[in-house]
Enzyme design. Structure first.
Site, PDB file in Angstrom:
ATOM      1  N   LYS A  79     -31.344  28.843  20.512  1.00  0.00           N
ATOM      2  CA  LYS A  79     -31.715  27.830  21.497  1.00  0.00           C
ATOM      3  C   LYS A  79     -32.695  28.483  22.470  1.00  0.00           C
ATOM      4  CE  LYS A  79     -29.186  24.700  24.666  1.00  0.00           C
ATOM      5  NZ  LYS A  79     -27.826  24.334  25.149  1.00  0.00           N
TER       6      LYS A  79
ATOM      7  N   SER B 141     -26.879  19.457  24.749  1.00  0.00           N
ATOM      8  CA  SER B 141     -28.254  19.876  24.919  1.00  0.00           C
ATOM      9  C   SER B 141     -28.773  20.782  23.795  1.00  0.00           C
ATOM     10  CB  SER B 141     -28.405  20.618  26.246  1.00  0.00           C
ATOM     11  OG  SER B 141     -27.670  21.820  26.229  1.00  0.00           O
TER      12      SER B 141
ATOM     13  N   SER C  27     -22.379  20.872  24.931  1.00  0.00           N
ATOM     14  CA  SER C  27     -23.734  21.024  24.395  1.00  0.00           C
ATOM     15  C   SER C  27     -23.828  21.662  23.012  1.00  0.00           C
ATOM     16  CB  SER C  27     -24.602  21.819  25.372  1.00  0.00           C
ATOM     17  OG  SER C  27     -24.991  20.996  26.439  1.00  0.00           O
TER      18      SER C  27
END
Lengths: 96, 457
Positions: B64, B139, B163
Site C-alpha cells: 500500500k 482504504s 481498511s
C-alpha cells in the site's frame, strides 16, 4: 443537535491550519454538523465511574537505553526532502 | 488464484516480469500508483544469482502506498506527498526483503488511508476486481485488487477501522488485521495511532500466516510492538466455542451477506465447532466512538504536514501562517480536512469531556463486553460489511453513509483484537462476500488455522 455556522468552520479551519477555499466551507459545514449529530448519540450512554481507555496494548513502561541512534538515516537525505533549503538548512518564509 | 508456493524455486526475474506484465495489462483497475520496476529487477537478479535467499526468495508483492519503500515515491495517495521519496523503508518491508520477497509496486488507497472505498485517492479510485462499476473497498483497495487479480500472491495493507478486512471482503481474498502491536508501524504513514495496524492480503489463510510470521515481532523503532508471539499453527483447531454476533445479523444487513455468514456458521458446526448466537449490545455505538477517537488522533498525526520539512509547499506565500494553511489546503483531499476539523472540534476546550473523554470511556465498556464474551467463547464471527461492494459514487455524497460501511469492522479495531476476513462465497449477483473471524488478543495464528481448516469445506 449541535448547529455549526460558517464562522465555526472558519474557526476550526484556523485551529487546523487549513486555508479553506470559500467553495469548500458550505459543504464542510453541513458535513461536520451531520457527523457531530451522529456521534452525539454517545452522550446518552451512562459512563459514570468508567475509566477511559488509555491504550490497548498490555505493555507497561517500555524502556530503552539512552543512547543516540541515527536509525541509519543520512542527514543530507533528510534536508533534500525539504521543499527549500540553503547551506544545509531548511529555508522558510519570514516568521516575524 | 496463485499461492506463494507457485513462485518459489522459479526464476525470480521471470516472476517479476510476469507480475509487471500483469500489472500493466490490468491498468484499467487503477490498483497501482507506481511500479518499482528497476529496483524489482535488480533484486530479482540478485535472487537468481543466489545472493539473496529466504522463505520468500523471488516472490513478488505489492505494498500500500502509505508504506515507505524504495524504488518509487511514497504518496499516501495524496498531493501532499506526491513526490516524496522515502529516505528509509518500513520495518515490514525490510523484513519481507530480508526473506527475499520483491516489491513490484505501490498500491492505491484513500488519501492518508481516510476512507472505505479508495474513492478518496487524490489520483482517482481503484475499481473492484470482480465488477469495474463497483468500489474496491478501502482504504487498502489497491492491495486487495492486485491480490484478487492475481498480479501478486500477497500485498501489504494497513487497517485502522477495517481498511484491510473490508476490501478483502469486497474482492474475495483473505485479509488479516492482527492484534494491535503485532507488526511494527515504523515507516508507515500514521493515521490513528491507537488503532493503526499493519497486515496482509493473501489468496489463502496459510500464505497469510506465513507473511504474518515474517512481518510480526518487536521493533525498537515502534514502542507499541509486542514481543513476538505469532507462531504459525498447521493443524486444525480442536472443537471451539464460537459466538455469532447477533447485532451484526439484523434485517438491515444485506440478505446475501447474512445467508453466506449463516452458511459459514453451519460449516463450522459440521466441522465439530459449537455455534451460539451472542450479543454485544454496545456495538451500535462503536461507530460513534470511532468517529470521535480516530479524527482526534488524525488531527494530531497530520499536524506534521506543514510544508516545511517535506511534502507539498504552496508557492507564492508571504507568511508562515499562509504557508501552513495553503500547503495543507492544497495537499489534503476533502475527507482529510473533514476528519482533521472534526478532530480539532472534539479535542477543543469545552468539548473535550463531552466527546473525546466520553468516547474513551465508552471504549472501555466495549472492551469489557468483548472480554465478557471471551470468558465463554474462543472466536466471534459475523459479516465484515453490511453489503457487498457498492457502486462507484454511490456513497461519496454522504460521509455518514460511507462511514456506516465500517460498522462491523471498527469494534475489533477499538478493542485492539485480531480479526480476519475470509471469502465465504458470493452474492446472487456474483459479488464476493467475506466472513469476519475475531479472537482474543494474540489469537491471530489460531484464527488463521481455523480459516485454513475451513477452506476446503
Amino acid at each position: 443537535m449541535t448547529q455549526i455556522s460558517r464562522d465555526d468552520v472558519q474557526h476550526l479551519a484556523q485551529l487546523s491550519s487549513l486555508a479553506l477555499g470559500d467553495d469548500e466551507i458550505d459543504s464542510l459545514r453541513a458535513d461536520i454538523e451531520n457527523i457531530l449529530g451522529y456521534v452525539e448519540q454517545l452522550g446518552g450512554l451512562d459512563t459514570s465511574g468508567v475509566e477511559p481507555t488509555y491504550q490497548v496494548t498490555d505493555l507497561e513502561n517500555v524502556w530503552r537505553d539512552d543512547t543516540i541512534d541515527d536509525y541509519g538515516i543520512d542527514r543530507a537525505a533528510l534536508i533534500a526532502l525539504a521543499p527549500d533549503s540553503m547551506a544545509d538548512q531548511i529555508k522558510v518564509p519570514k516568521v516575524l | 488464484m496463485s499461492t506463494i508456493a507457485d513462485f518459489i524455486n522459479k526464476n525470480a526475474r521471470q516472476n517479476v516480469l510476469d507480475a509487471l506484465a500483469k500489472a500493466k495489462d490490468n491498468e484499467s483497475y487503477h490498483a497501482l500508483l507506481s511500479l518499482t520496476e528497476a529496483r524489482a529487477l535488480e533484486r530479482a537478479d540478485a535472487v537468481d544469482r543466489g545472493e539473496i535467499t529466504g522463505r520468500l526468495a523471488g516472490v513478488p508483492f505489492v505494498v500500500k502506498d502509505n508504506f515507505l519503500a524504495y524504488g518509487a515515491p511514497t504518496t499516501a495517495a495524496s498531493k501532499m506527498l506526491e513526490s516524496f521519496n522515502a529516505p528509509l523503508q518500513a520495518t515490514a518491508v525490510e523484513k519481507l526483503e530480508a526473506e527475499g520477497a520483491i516489491c513490484i509496486g505501490k498500491a492505491n488507497l484513500d488519501a492518508f488511508a481516510h476512507g472505505g472505498s479508495t474513492e478518496n485517492s487524490a489520483f482517482g479510485p481503484t475499481k473492484n476486481a470482480i465488477d469495474q462499476t463497483r468500489v474496491a473497498g478501502g482504504s487498502s483497495g489497491g492491495s486487495a485488487v492486485v491480490t484478487a487479480l492475481d498480479i501478486v500472491p500477497f500485498a501489504l495493507g494497513s487497517d485502522t477501522g477495517g481498511s484491510i478486512r473490508q476490501p478483502a471482503s469486497f474482492n474475495g481474498v483473505v485479509g488479516v488485521k492482527p492484534t494491535y502491536g503485532t507488526v511494527s508501524r515504523y515507516g508507515v504513514v500514521a493515521m490513528a495511532s491507537s488503532t493503526d495496524t499493519i497486515g496482509t492480503f493473501a489468496t489463502n489463510a496459510a500464505d497469510a500466516a506465513l507473511i504474518m510470521d515474517i512481518i510480526s515481532g518487536r521493533d525498537s523503532k515502534d514502542m507499541t510492538t509486542l514481543p513476538d508471539f505469532f507462531a504459525t499453527i498447521t493443524e486444525a483447531p480442536a472443537p471451539l466455542k464460537i459466538g455469532l454476533i447477533k447485532e451484526f445479523m439484523s434485517p438491515e444487513v444485506d440478505q446475501d451477506v447474512r445467508d453466506r455468514v449463516n452458511e459459514y456458521a453451519d460449516k463450522l458446526k459440521t466441522a465439530g465447532h459449537q455455534i451460539d448466537d451472542v450479543s454485544l449490545p454496545i456495538v451500535s455505538l462503536t461507530l460513534a466512538m470511532y468517529y470521535i477517537i480516530v479524527p482526534a488522533e488524525i488531527s494530531s498525526n497530520l499536524a506534521r504536514y506543514d510544508g516545511i520539512r517535506y511534502g507539498r509547499r504552496s508557492q507564492g506565500v508571504q507568511t508562515l501562517a499562509q504557508l501552513y494553511g495553503r500547503s495543507r489546503d492544497e495537499g489534503f483531499v476533502t475527507e482529510n480536512k473533514r476528519r482533521i476539523m472534526i478532530g480539532s472540534y472534539v479535542l477543543s476546550s469545552g468539548f473535550f469531556d463531552a466527546y473525546y473523554l466520553q468516547a474513551q470511556k465508552a471504549r472501555t465498556l466495549l472492551i469489557n463486553e468483548f472480554n465478557e464474551l471471551f470468558k465463554t467463547y474462543d472466536v466471534l464471527i459475523g459479516p465484515v460489511a453490511p453489503t457487498p461492494a457498492f457502486l462507484l459514487g454511490e456513497n461519496t455524497g454522504d460521509p455518514i453513509k460511507m462511514y456506516l460501511a465500517d460498522i462491523m469492522t471498527v469494534p475489533a479495531s477499538l478493542a485492539g483484537l485480531p480479526a480476519i476476513s475470509v471469502p465465504a462465497g458470493t452474492s446472487t449477483a456474483g459479488l464476493p462476500i467475506g466472513v469476519q473471524l475475531m479472537g482474543q488478543r494474540r489469537s491471530d495464528a489460531m484464527l488463521l488455522s481455523l480459516a485454513e481448516s475451513m477452506e476446503q469445506k
